[in-house]
Design an enzyme around this catalytic site. Structure first.
Site, PDB file in Angstrom:
ATOM      1  N   HIS A 189       0.841  -1.205   0.000  1.00  0.00           N
ATOM      2  CA  HIS A 189       0.000   0.000   0.000  1.00  0.00           C
ATOM      3  C   HIS A 189       0.873   1.250   0.000  1.00  0.00           C
ATOM      4  O   HIS A 189       0.598   2.225  -0.712  1.00  0.00           O
ATOM      5  CB  HIS A 189      -0.874   0.047   1.261  1.00  0.00           C
ATOM      6  CG  HIS A 189      -1.868  -1.064   1.374  1.00  0.00           C
ATOM      7  ND1 HIS A 189      -1.768  -2.055   2.306  1.00  0.00           N
ATOM      8  CD2 HIS A 189      -3.004  -1.320   0.671  1.00  0.00           C
ATOM      9  CE1 HIS A 189      -2.801  -2.885   2.187  1.00  0.00           C
ATOM     10  NE2 HIS A 189      -3.553  -2.463   1.198  1.00  0.00           N
TER      11      HIS A 189
ATOM     12  N   ASP B 151      -4.247  -7.466  -7.216  1.00  0.00           N
ATOM     13  CA  ASP B 151      -5.671  -7.691  -7.494  1.00  0.00           C
ATOM     14  C   ASP B 151      -5.897  -7.380  -8.976  1.00  0.00           C
ATOM     15  O   ASP B 151      -6.545  -6.396  -9.330  1.00  0.00           O
ATOM     16  CB  ASP B 151      -6.517  -6.788  -6.598  1.00  0.00           C
ATOM     17  CG  ASP B 151      -6.395  -7.186  -5.144  1.00  0.00           C
ATOM     18  OD1 ASP B 151      -6.840  -8.278  -4.787  1.00  0.00           O
ATOM     19  OD2 ASP B 151      -5.805  -6.411  -4.364  1.00  0.00           O
TER      20      ASP B 151
HETATM   21  O1  PAF Z   1      -8.395  -3.708  -2.897  1.00  0.00           O
HETATM   22  C1  PAF Z   1      -8.996  -3.307  -1.882  1.00  0.00           C
HETATM   23  O2  PAF Z   1      -8.421  -3.139  -0.808  1.00  0.00           O
HETATM   24  C2  PAF Z   1     -10.500  -3.053  -1.961  1.00  0.00           C
HETATM   25  O3  PAF Z   1     -11.118  -3.963  -2.793  1.00  0.00           O
HETATM   26  C3  PAF Z   1     -10.839  -1.605  -2.363  1.00  0.00           C
HETATM   27  C4  PAF Z   1     -10.393  -1.282  -3.763  1.00  0.00           C
HETATM   28  C5  PAF Z   1     -10.206  -0.629  -1.377  1.00  0.00           C
HETATM   29  C6  PAF Z   1     -12.348  -1.398  -2.299  1.00  0.00           C
HETATM   30  O4  PAF Z   1     -12.850  -1.640  -1.022  1.00  0.00           O
END
Ligand code: PAF
Length: 283
Positions: A36, A151
């Site tokens: 992140h 993802d």
């Molecule tokens: O990837 C994630 O953490 C979630 O799917 C997101 C994009 C924040 C939506 O809740």
């Protein structure tokens, strides 16, 4: 870093700021890790006023157990975001995001990309993702959106949503390569729930992704997919949702590998009761 919990406060803060600086947005569900923070740094590198949201979105969980077990680490998240000098954190309550409850019905039409792979195993998941991303985009109104390649299908779904629903307010999606531990494990908030043995065994996913990639020219797709499944099951995985070799643009299954066609290998499997996903682009 400025922290907002209320939509109106964040909107009024951003309405002033956006006159001087473009906005980069990183949506998250918290339990932040280096993956992140890498997204945050990418946004900041582009000189964008960087907004991160932390919100565990109930409507994208098709399994209530999974939702209940999702880690909540807001105070550490705040420290981590402050350490990389993130500009803004938005951490709303569930009531703030869903004032009418979670039953509100919205359906996003994004073609076929949400029907395969994750879409098959997690019905309703992508509609929930679109629902919350759409709400967040309408609040933050970013110029740039940053999401992780881990993802992979989610970023394709969001790209498709942007093309179908955001023509008048273009948002540029940046899909940032997956951050891995030195041993290859894709960083994920779910790794926190693995025992140390399972964490070690979980390396089998990356091992099989690279094994498939290295053997695409000399083995059949079927043998590669079956071979990877067997290997995972022998290495502590208890259930495989899929090992798939697919067209990277449509996620249609590939029957014969063609170097000229952009291809992605995707795996979703359970270890220690935790569902892990990972993928590798091969050309
Ligand atoms: O990837 C994630 O953490 C979630 O799917 C997101 C994009 C924040 C939506 O809740």
């Amino acid at each position: 870093m400025v922290i907002f919990k209320k939509i109106t406060d964040l909107k009024s803060y951003l309405s002033d700021k956006r006159r001087h600086q473009k906005i980069g947005f990183v949506p998250t569900m918290g339990a932040l890790h280096q993956g992140h923070l890498h997204l945050v740094k990418e946004s900041m590198k582009n000189n964008l006023l960087t907004v991160v949201s932390v919100f565990v979105n109930p409507t994208q969980f098709n399994d209530i157990e999974d939702f209940n077990k999702y880690p909540n680490t807001l105070s550490t998240d705040i420290e981590q975001l402050a350490s990389v000098k993130c500009d803004v954190l938005f951490c709303p309550s569930a009531n703030e995001m869903y004032p009418d409850g979670f039953g509100e019905k919205v359906t996003f039409n994004i073609g076929n990309i949400d029907k395969v792979l994750e879409g098959t195993f997690r019905p309703g998941h992508f509609n929930g993702v679109c629902q919350i991303v759409d709400k967040l985009l309408k609040i933050v109104e970013p110029d740039h959106l940053f999401m992780g390649q881990k993802d992979y299908q989610q970023s394709m779904v969001v790209q498709s949503m942007l093309e179908n629903y955001y023509k008048d307010h273009p948002v540029k999606l940046h899909v940032v390569p997956t951050v891995r531990s030195s041993s290859g494990l894709a960083l994920s908030s779910r790794n926190e729930r693995l025992s140390s043995t399972a964490r070690q065994n979980a390396l089998a996913i990356y091992n099989r992704l690279t094994w498939i990639k290295d053997n695409l020219d000399n083995m059949s797709i079927q043998d590669l997919e079956n071979g990877a499944e067997e290997h995972l099951l022998k290495n502590g995985f208890t259930k495989i949702d899929y090992v798939a070799i697919a067209d990277a643009k449509s996620l249609e299954p590939v029957s014969i590998y063609n170097k000229e066609v952009k291809t992605v290998i995707l795996i979703a499997a359970f270890i220690d009761g935790v569902r892990l996903i990972d993928n590798l682009l091969v050309n």
